[in-house]
Scaffold this active site. Structure first.
Site, PDB file in Angstrom:
ATOM      1  N   ASN A 172       0.860  -1.193   0.000  1.00  0.00           N
ATOM      2  CA  ASN A 172       0.000   0.000   0.000  1.00  0.00           C
ATOM      3  C   ASN A 172       0.900   1.248   0.000  1.00  0.00           C
ATOM      4  OD1 ASN A 172      -1.382   2.262   1.155  1.00  0.00           O
ATOM      5  ND2 ASN A 172      -3.042   0.902   1.730  1.00  0.00           N
ATOM      6  N   ASP A 188      -0.106   4.467   0.022  1.00  0.00           N
ATOM      7  CA  ASP A 188      -0.789   5.688   0.487  1.00  0.00           C
ATOM      8  C   ASP A 188       0.141   6.674   1.186  1.00  0.00           C
ATOM      9  OD1 ASP A 188      -3.098   4.422  -0.308  1.00  0.00           O
ATOM     10  OD2 ASP A 188      -3.927   4.166   1.700  1.00  0.00           O
ATOM     11  N   HIS A 189       1.016   6.124   2.043  1.00  0.00           N
ATOM     12  CA  HIS A 189       1.775   7.049   2.884  1.00  0.00           C
ATOM     13  C   HIS A 189       2.959   7.689   2.172  1.00  0.00           C
ATOM     14  CE1 HIS A 189      -1.046   6.594   5.934  1.00  0.00           C
ATOM     15  NE2 HIS A 189      -0.866   5.285   6.020  1.00  0.00           N
ATOM     16  N   ARG A 213       3.371  18.861   1.387  1.00  0.00           N
ATOM     17  CA  ARG A 213       3.802  20.081   0.707  1.00  0.00           C
ATOM     18  C   ARG A 213       3.006  20.351  -0.567  1.00  0.00           C
ATOM     19  NH1 ARG A 213       8.773  21.907   3.040  1.00  0.00           N
ATOM     20  NH2 ARG A 213       8.240  21.584   5.212  1.00  0.00           N
ATOM     21  N   HIS A 221      -5.505   3.697  -1.558  1.00  0.00           N
ATOM     22  CA  HIS A 221      -6.845   4.044  -1.053  1.00  0.00           C
ATOM     23  C   HIS A 221      -7.177   5.464  -1.513  1.00  0.00           C
ATOM     24  CE1 HIS A 221      -9.609   4.293   2.785  1.00  0.00           C
ATOM     25  NE2 HIS A 221     -10.236   4.620   1.676  1.00  0.00           N
ATOM     26  N   ARG A 276      -9.342   8.126  -0.975  1.00  0.00           N
ATOM     27  CA  ARG A 276     -10.344   8.535   0.027  1.00  0.00           C
ATOM     28  C   ARG A 276     -11.195   9.663  -0.506  1.00  0.00           C
ATOM     29  NH1 ARG A 276      -8.934   6.674   5.515  1.00  0.00           N
ATOM     30  NH2 ARG A 276     -10.643   8.007   6.146  1.00  0.00           N
ATOM     31  N   ARG A 331      -7.039  12.863   0.914  1.00  0.00           N
ATOM     32  CA  ARG A 331      -5.967  13.352   1.787  1.00  0.00           C
ATOM     33  C   ARG A 331      -4.578  12.857   1.381  1.00  0.00           C
ATOM     34  NH1 ARG A 331      -7.105   9.941   7.292  1.00  0.00           N
ATOM     35  NH2 ARG A 331      -9.102  10.982   7.163  1.00  0.00           N
ATOM     36  N   HIS A 332      -4.519  11.703   0.715  1.00  0.00           N
ATOM     37  CA  HIS A 332      -3.189  11.262   0.268  1.00  0.00           C
ATOM     38  C   HIS A 332      -3.208  10.903  -1.222  1.00  0.00           C
ATOM     39  CE1 HIS A 332      -5.046   7.549   1.615  1.00  0.00           C
ATOM     40  NE2 HIS A 332      -4.665   7.660   2.878  1.00  0.00           N
ATOM     41  N   GLU A 340      -8.496   0.613  -3.122  1.00  0.00           N
ATOM     42  CA  GLU A 340      -9.269   0.608  -1.871  1.00  0.00           C
ATOM     43  C   GLU A 340     -10.184   1.813  -1.890  1.00  0.00           C
ATOM     44  OE1 GLU A 340      -7.829   1.044   2.256  1.00  0.00           O
ATOM     45  OE2 GLU A 340      -6.399  -0.448   1.561  1.00  0.00           O
ATOM     46  N   THR A 345      -8.281   3.656   8.411  1.00  0.00           N
ATOM     47  CA  THR A 345      -9.527   2.880   8.445  1.00  0.00           C
ATOM     48  C   THR A 345      -9.662   2.194   9.803  1.00  0.00           C
ATOM     49  OG1 THR A 345      -9.004   2.428   6.149  1.00  0.00           O
ATOM     50  CG2 THR A 345     -10.900   1.285   7.070  1.00  0.00           C
ATOM     51  N   GLU A 364     -11.063  -9.348   3.181  1.00  0.00           N
ATOM     52  CA  GLU A 364      -9.790  -8.968   3.806  1.00  0.00           C
ATOM     53  C   GLU A 364     -10.054  -8.796   5.289  1.00  0.00           C
ATOM     54  OE1 GLU A 364      -7.202  -6.090   1.924  1.00  0.00           O
ATOM     55  OE2 GLU A 364      -6.557  -5.349   3.882  1.00  0.00           O
ATOM     56  N   HIS A 370      -3.777  -4.441   7.823  1.00  0.00           N
ATOM     57  CA  HIS A 370      -3.914  -3.284   8.708  1.00  0.00           C
ATOM     58  C   HIS A 370      -3.043  -3.451   9.948  1.00  0.00           C
ATOM     59  CE1 HIS A 370      -5.410   0.383  10.334  1.00  0.00           C
ATOM     60  NE2 HIS A 370      -6.079   0.573   9.213  1.00  0.00           N
ATOM     61  N   GLY A 371      -2.088  -2.556  10.067  1.00  0.00           N
ATOM     62  CA  GLY A 371      -1.215  -2.548  11.240  1.00  0.00           C
ATOM     63  C   GLY A 371      -0.159  -3.646  11.238  1.00  0.00           C
ATOM     64  N   HIS A 430       1.933   1.108   5.958  1.00  0.00           N
ATOM     65  CA  HIS A 430       2.688   2.023   6.817  1.00  0.00           C
ATOM     66  C   HIS A 430       4.065   1.477   7.210  1.00  0.00           C
ATOM     67  CE1 HIS A 430       3.732   4.309  10.449  1.00  0.00           C
ATOM     68  NE2 HIS A 430       3.145   5.297   9.804  1.00  0.00           N
TER      69      HIS A 430
HETATM   70  N1  PXP Z   1      -5.891  -2.977   4.267  1.00  0.00           N
HETATM   71  C1  PXP Z   1      -6.838  -2.023   4.362  1.00  0.00           C
HETATM   72  C2  PXP Z   1      -8.230  -2.380   3.946  1.00  0.00           C
HETATM   73  C3  PXP Z   1      -6.538  -0.716   4.798  1.00  0.00           C
HETATM   74  O1  PXP Z   1      -7.508   0.208   4.899  1.00  0.00           O
HETATM   75  C4  PXP Z   1      -5.198  -0.411   5.102  1.00  0.00           C
HETATM   76  C5  PXP Z   1      -4.840   0.992   5.493  1.00  0.00           C
HETATM   77  O2  PXP Z   1      -5.040   1.843   4.412  1.00  0.00           O
HETATM   78  C6  PXP Z   1      -4.240  -1.422   4.972  1.00  0.00           C
HETATM   79  C7  PXP Z   1      -4.614  -2.703   4.581  1.00  0.00           C
HETATM   80  C8  PXP Z   1      -2.799  -1.169   5.267  1.00  0.00           C
HETATM   81  O3  PXP Z   1      -2.643  -0.826   6.614  1.00  0.00           O
HETATM   82  P1  PXP Z   1      -1.238  -0.374   7.139  1.00  0.00           P
HETATM   83  O4  PXP Z   1      -0.900   0.907   6.463  1.00  0.00           O
HETATM   84  O5  PXP Z   1      -1.449  -0.232   8.617  1.00  0.00           O
HETATM   85  O6  PXP Z   1      -0.257  -1.460   6.795  1.00  0.00           O
END
Ligand code: PXP
Length: 244
Positions: free
Chosen positions: A7, A9-10, A18, A43, A45, A49-50, A70, A101, A151, A191-192, A214
């Site tokens: 992922n 996103d970050h 910026r 994702h 959103r 935001r990202h 996502e 999320t 998931e 997630h996490g 992340h």
């Molecule tokens: N899966 C889903 C459905 C999520 O919403 C996220 C966070 O965007 C992730 C996986 C990845 O989570 P993390 O960034 O904590 O690894």
């Protein structure tokens, strides 16, 4: 063998700090693929935001593995997904003020709406995944609305503070994964997840894909994206092989 969806996103979060051009999540996706990512997740959103729409369009043109979009199951997003046609879509709940999320979809109480979303996306050959808590009722409801994939939300497992809590959350994920497979669903999780807690999840029988963002982006700040992805995949593979 178990797959890793990275992922990005970050990477976009840092760019948006910026409102400029770098770092570019599209370049991050290419580096993640060099490191062995089996897919790229982003994702889009509602508040943008990202990840931006431009990122998704470019990812769809450049990613060589697959793009997993996502998104919330709003009509605007469903229509956009049908126009963009990623191979995969993961439907998630979205709250404006949340940091990330926070919980899984409530499929149980929104069966009709979610079934309509699954149907709309499936009609254009998008493989749908529903992001759900490891709750047996939600898994049954997910099977009822005919999603091919669930998931499992690993956020509570990742946030567990004591060995007792950790075991309780892990047991829930094991049971949810077993029931989902009994009902004919493909099982993903995410997630996490990080370099310390991923192996317990990768070792769950039948686990097919983990989506991780992340922790990989955080490691990439010091080690580079390619190396961070390679290390995450090594840990996942090792755990999946050891569990048979
Ligand atoms: N899966 C889903 C459905 C999520 O919403 C996220 C966070 O965007 C992730 C996986 C990845 O989570 P993390 O960034 O904590 O690894």
């Amino acid at each position: 063998m178990i797959k890793l969806g990275v992922n990005v996103d970050h990477v976009a979060t840092i760019r948006q700090a910026r409102e400029g051009r770098c770092p570019d999540p599209v370049l991050a996706a290419a580096a993640a693929e060099q490191g062995g990512a089996d897919g790229i997740t982003a994702h889009l959103r509602e508040d943008r935001r990202h990840i931006q729409e431009r990122d998704i369009r470019l990812l769809l043109e450049t990613v060589q593995t697959k793009v997993n979009l996502e998104m919330a199951s709003t009509q605007e997003m469903l229509d956009l997904a049908c126009e963009l046609r990623p191979s995969d879509c993961c439907l998630v709940p979205e709250r404006r003020k949340e940091l990330t999320t926070e919980g899984g979809l409530n499929v149980l109480d929104n069966r009709e709406r979610i079934q309509a979303a699954v149907r709309q996306l499936s009609r254009v050959d998008i493989r749908v995944s529903l992001f759900v808590d490891p709750d047996l009722e939600q898994i049954r409801a997910a099977a009822e609305v005919k999603t091919p994939v669930v998931e499992l939300h690993t956020g509570r497992y990742a946030a567990a503070k004591t060995p007792h809590q950790l075991k309780k959350e892990l047991d829930k994920i094991w049971q949810a994964a077993a029931l989902a497979q009994e009902l004919g669903l493909i099982v993903h999780a995410g997630h996490g997840l990080d370099f310390h807690n991923v192996q317990e999840i990768a070792a769950i029988p039948g686990m097919q894909e983990l989506n991780i963002g992340h922790a990989i982006v955080a490691r990439a700040v010091f080690d580079g994206m390619e190396r961070a992805v390679r290390e995450m995949k090594r840990l996942m593979r090792e755990a999946a092989l050891a569990s048979g």
